[in-house]
Write a protein that holds these residues in place. Structure first.
Motif: not given
Length: 519
Positions: A271-277, A281-286, A480-484
């Motif tokens: 979550r820290k990695w995600y919040s700091e970009k 964030p679009e990986f789930i559609v790739y 995904v919801s926990l990660l973001n």
């Protein structure tokens, strides 16, 4: 496998069921023996009579199509005294095989997915037959079944050969832009802390030099439909998750991995990695090709994925876009206590069986044995000596012009029947001598294989087969919801556990616990 989809696809599907992709090599069979003679459903006693054998299998996306008058098929016909017809569906298109079976169009030999409700039903209905009576004539098949695969027998009977990859070898690695790390004066990260710092440097220090903040640290892709998202599991392993399939509570009962303390610790880090970009964030559609394309286009510095024979492809594609680009790979980062893991031992397999349609099941079993044997591997990988290749000592000279006539992939790669049924190149340790980065390809397997994570339970249970897709879908949505950050960590994990069990997880856990007690 975490394993290796490739790039070039082959498929032939007919209007009603499956089109015959190849009935090749038959021009070398005398007309008087072109058909199988049978009496009362049994093969003719005439041992010179070729047995007409139909093989329905999934293909390998990296292979070329079978060619008319294929000389490899003709050679198989000659060696086994058969007349082989091959039907091929796209890699992983198991639904096409089910359509053929539902129509009653049964082949002699079939390769499909295992474990699956379909295979279980075929066993119950007698559509596929036990191989035990034919093992005395199939030494390669016998050795593989009895060496580590006894647990796949049903009441002591082997109904097929399950090729389960990623048991001792893996090519699933952390990959990165080595040229960027060199530019930034960084070494490949060895710990989770270093991994975070390196991702941050990739995002903030403009390693591509375009003056724009348009680079992510880590990129991955969505899972194959029905699978759980496992691309971030290397972080959970670093924090102490011990198994690739399940975890255990204080009493030793099987619980979902996300209820192990390591999951919460790893999720907090992610979550820290995600919040700091630091994570795209679009990986789930790739899908995987799009993920790789973004890596080639300098949109991310790190990604997960398979190497081995992909080393040359990935680095070559990178250098087409960035001539100075370098592909690096490394072990997964270690956690605070030095724990590491990347891939987990596979449970899914390709399952090759003989059906009740086979009028000569012994000959059908011998065909499976040939695909597994050294003789068969040499023929499918190299071809016919003096035609498709020659040897000078240990050096192999590939006759690419002749190989192309019989569907061999270029640059020393193999015949269409070589992969996608009973083995993959990594399990055969096969690379053609023409491979330009052969040493790095082999080294990538050595690196990745050291970090295969064991499973708590060796096999998938019936409930896991039945409800696996449903519970995986629940997990992926919650992850995904926990990660973001849309869900609180503790409340989100608790709610995930509740929804996961409601979707069939309670039944899965009961059977997994029962299976664990048998060990």
């Amino acid at each position: 496998m975490k394993w290796n989809p490739h790039t070039v696809k082959k498929w032939f599907i007919g209007a009603n069921a499956l089109a015959l992709m190849a009935a090749v090599g038959c021009s070398n069979t005398p007309a008087s023996t072109a058909n199988t003679a049978v009496s009362d459903g049994k093969p003719s006693s005439n041992s010179n009579q070729p047995y007409e054998l139909t093989y329905l299998t999934t293909g390998d996306q990296g292979a070329k199509p079978l060619q008319p008058n294929d000389r490899i098929i003709a050679e198989i016909n000659k060696r086994l005294n058969i007349k082989l017809n091959v039907k091929i569906v796209p890699e992983n298109a198991f639904d096409k095989i089910n359509v053929a079976f539902a129509s009653g169009d049964l082949p002699d030999v079939v390769t499909t997915q295992y474990p699956s409700e379909t295979v279980s039903q075929w066993v119950k209905e007698g559509i596929i037959i036990p191989l035990n009576d034919y093992l005395k004539d199939t030494p390669s098949l016998k050795a593989k079944l009895e060496d580590g695969l006894k647990w796949t027998a049903v009441d002591g009977k082997y109904y097929g050969y399950p090729f389960i990859s990623q048991q001792e070898k893996s090519n699933y690695t952390i990959q990165f832009r080595q040229d960027w790390l060199e530019k930034l004066g960084l070494q490949p990260p060895k710990t989770i802390e270093e991994f975070y710092s390196t991702l941050k440097a990739v995002v903030e220090k403009d390693p591509d030099g375009n003056g724009k903040a348009d680079t992510y640290g880590f990129i991955t892709n969505k899972p194959i439909a029905g699978d759980a998202l496992t691309a971030f599991d290397f972080v959970f392993y670093a924090y102490g998750l011990p198994y690739g399939d399940w975890a255990q509570d204080e009493k030793g009962n099987v619980i979902p991995k996300f209820e192990h303390p390591a999951f919460k610790k790893g999720l907090t880090e992610l979550r820290k990695w995600y919040s700091e970009k630091l994570i795209d964030p679009e990986f789930i559609v790739y899908d995987r090709p799009l993920k790789e394309q973004k890596f080639f286009q300098s949109k991310a510095g790190f990604m997960d994925g398979p190497l081995f024979r992909h080393v040359s492809r990935i680095e070559g594609s990178l250098q087409q876009v960035n001539p100075a680009g370098k592909l690096g790979y490394a072990p997964p980062p270690a956690g605070p206590e030095g724990k590491q893991g990347m891939a987990f031992k596979g449970k899914n397999a390709f399952y090759t069986s003989v059906t009740k349609q086979a009028k000569n099941p012994q000959k059908a079993a011998q065909f499976i044995d040939f695909l597994l044997s050294k003789e068969g591997r040499d023929l499918l990988q190299l071809g016919i000596e003096g035609v498709h290749y020659t040897k000078q000592g240990d050096k192999i000279n590939y006759n690419e012009e002749e190989r192309a006539k019989d569907g061999f992939s270029p640059n020393g790669w193999s015949h269409p029947l070589a992969w996608g049924n009973v083995t993959w190149p990594i399990d055969e340790n096969y690379l053609p001598q023409t491979e330009p980065r052969i040493e790095r390809a082999l080294d990538s397997v050595n690196v990745a294989s050291k970090y295969i994570v064991p499973n708590l339970v060796n096999k998938k249970t019936g409930s896991e087969i039945e409800f696996g897709k449903a519970v995986n879908e629940v997990y992926n949505q919650y992850f995904v919801s926990l990660l973001n950050g849309k869900l609180d960590v503790d409340k989100g994990i608790a709610e995930l556990g509740q929804k996961w069990r409601q979707a069939g997880g309670d039944k899965i856990l009961k059977e997994a616990n029962d299976e664990l007690k048998k060990k």
